[in-house]
Design a protein around this motif. Structure first.
Motif, PDB file in Angstrom:
ATOM      1  N   THR A   1       0.822  -1.205   0.000  1.00 16.09           N
ATOM      2  CA  THR A   1       0.000   0.000   0.000  1.00 16.09           C
ATOM      3  C   THR A   1       0.860   1.260   0.000  1.00 16.09           C
ATOM      4  O   THR A   1       0.550   2.230  -0.703  1.00 16.09           O
ATOM      5  CB  THR A   1      -0.956  -0.015   1.208  1.00 16.09           C
ATOM      6  OG1 THR A   1      -1.750  -1.208   1.137  1.00 16.09           O
ATOM      7  CG2 THR A   1      -1.856   1.202   1.222  1.00 16.09           C
TER       8      THR A   1
ATOM      9  N   SER B   1     -14.682   2.684  -2.045  1.00 19.51           N
ATOM     10  CA  SER B   1     -13.852   1.940  -2.988  1.00 19.51           C
ATOM     11  C   SER B   1     -12.492   1.616  -2.365  1.00 19.51           C
ATOM     12  O   SER B   1     -11.981   0.502  -2.509  1.00 19.51           O
ATOM     13  CB  SER B   1     -13.666   2.749  -4.272  1.00 19.51           C
ATOM     14  OG  SER B   1     -12.774   2.097  -5.144  1.00 19.51           O
TER      15      SER B   1
ATOM     16  N   THR C   1     -11.017  -2.008  -1.650  1.00 23.08           N
ATOM     17  CA  THR C   1      -9.711  -2.388  -2.185  1.00 23.08           C
ATOM     18  C   THR C   1      -8.812  -2.932  -1.085  1.00 23.08           C
ATOM     19  O   THR C   1      -8.173  -3.973  -1.244  1.00 23.08           O
ATOM     20  CB  THR C   1      -9.024  -1.184  -2.870  1.00 23.08           C
ATOM     21  OG1 THR C   1      -9.836  -0.778  -3.973  1.00 23.08           O
ATOM     22  CG2 THR C   1      -7.634  -1.534  -3.358  1.00 23.08           C
TER      23      THR C   1
ATOM     24  N   SER D   1      -9.950  -6.307  -0.075  1.00 20.45           N
ATOM     25  CA  SER D   1      -9.606  -7.252  -1.131  1.00 20.45           C
ATOM     26  C   SER D   1      -8.125  -7.631  -1.062  1.00 20.45           C
ATOM     27  O   SER D   1      -7.769  -8.809  -1.156  1.00 20.45           O
ATOM     28  CB  SER D   1      -9.934  -6.643  -2.494  1.00 20.45           C
ATOM     29  OG  SER D   1      -9.463  -7.456  -3.540  1.00 20.45           O
ATOM     30  N   TRP D   2      -7.265  -6.637  -0.910  1.00 20.84           N
ATOM     31  CA  TRP D   2      -5.825  -6.908  -0.857  1.00 20.84           C
ATOM     32  C   TRP D   2      -5.460  -7.755   0.355  1.00 20.84           C
ATOM     33  O   TRP D   2      -4.655  -8.678   0.249  1.00 20.84           O
ATOM     34  CB  TRP D   2      -5.035  -5.615  -0.819  1.00 20.84           C
ATOM     35  CG  TRP D   2      -5.068  -4.821  -2.083  1.00 20.84           C
ATOM     36  CD1 TRP D   2      -5.596  -5.192  -3.293  1.00 20.84           C
ATOM     37  CD2 TRP D   2      -4.552  -3.515  -2.262  1.00 20.84           C
ATOM     38  NE1 TRP D   2      -5.444  -4.191  -4.192  1.00 20.84           N
ATOM     39  CE2 TRP D   2      -4.801  -3.137  -3.601  1.00 20.84           C
ATOM     40  CE3 TRP D   2      -3.917  -2.614  -1.428  1.00 20.84           C
ATOM     41  CZ2 TRP D   2      -4.421  -1.918  -4.112  1.00 20.84           C
ATOM     42  CZ3 TRP D   2      -3.538  -1.384  -1.950  1.00 20.84           C
ATOM     43  CH2 TRP D   2      -3.788  -1.052  -3.272  1.00 20.84           C
TER      44      TRP D   2
END
Length: 145
Positions: free
Chosen positions: A43, A77, A81, A84-85
């Motif tokens: 990230t 969003s 994300t 999800s990661w």
């Protein structure tokens, strides 16, 4: 004159190639580190890269010029994300990249369904057939191991 840089397909294919490399690099990169910490490092790299691109291309804009609705959906969003990661890296830590990636790509199926339900997008019968084939392919890969 149209260039490849003006084509959504060009960028989508690049995204797919980079997503494939993400799986391979991540699988090797998380061998000796906690998957959540690996996601944190990833990230930071993405934040620096995206910031560099915005700066280099001159696309910075005043954050106050962005509407509240836009902020809300970009925040959602970003949270999706991040989730999800974290899940993806955990799955890669526990399983083979060749199995994790196809299941992760069921997101294509979910996007089609969510776009139809929430955004009112319509897909042709042929497109729905493709969505079904993607689903079947992911299941075959998962069960074939």
């Amino acid at each position: 004159m149209t260039t490849p840089f003006d084509s959504w397909l060009f960028w989508a294919l690049l995204a797919a190639a980079f997503a494939a490399l993400t799986a391979i690099f991540a699988k090797v990169g998380i061998e000796n580190v906690n998957s959540d910490f690996a996601t944190f490092i990833r990230t930071i790299v993405i934040l620096l890269a995206a910031g560099g691109i915005v700066f280099a291309t001159g696309h910075w804009q005043d954050p106050l010029s962005v509407s509240g609705r836009t902020w809300l959906f970009l925040l959602l969003s970003g949270l999706a994300t991040g989730a999800s990661w974290i899940c993806y890296f955990r799955a890669l830590k526990l399983g083979n990249a060749s199995l994790v990636a196809p299941i992760d790509k069921l997101s294509v199926v979910l996007v089609a369904v969510f776009a139809a339900v929430f955004l009112g997008e319509t897909l042709s019968l042929t497109s729905w057939l493709g969505v079904g084939l993607i689903t079947a392919g992911a299941v075959v890969v998962a069960l074939g191991s």
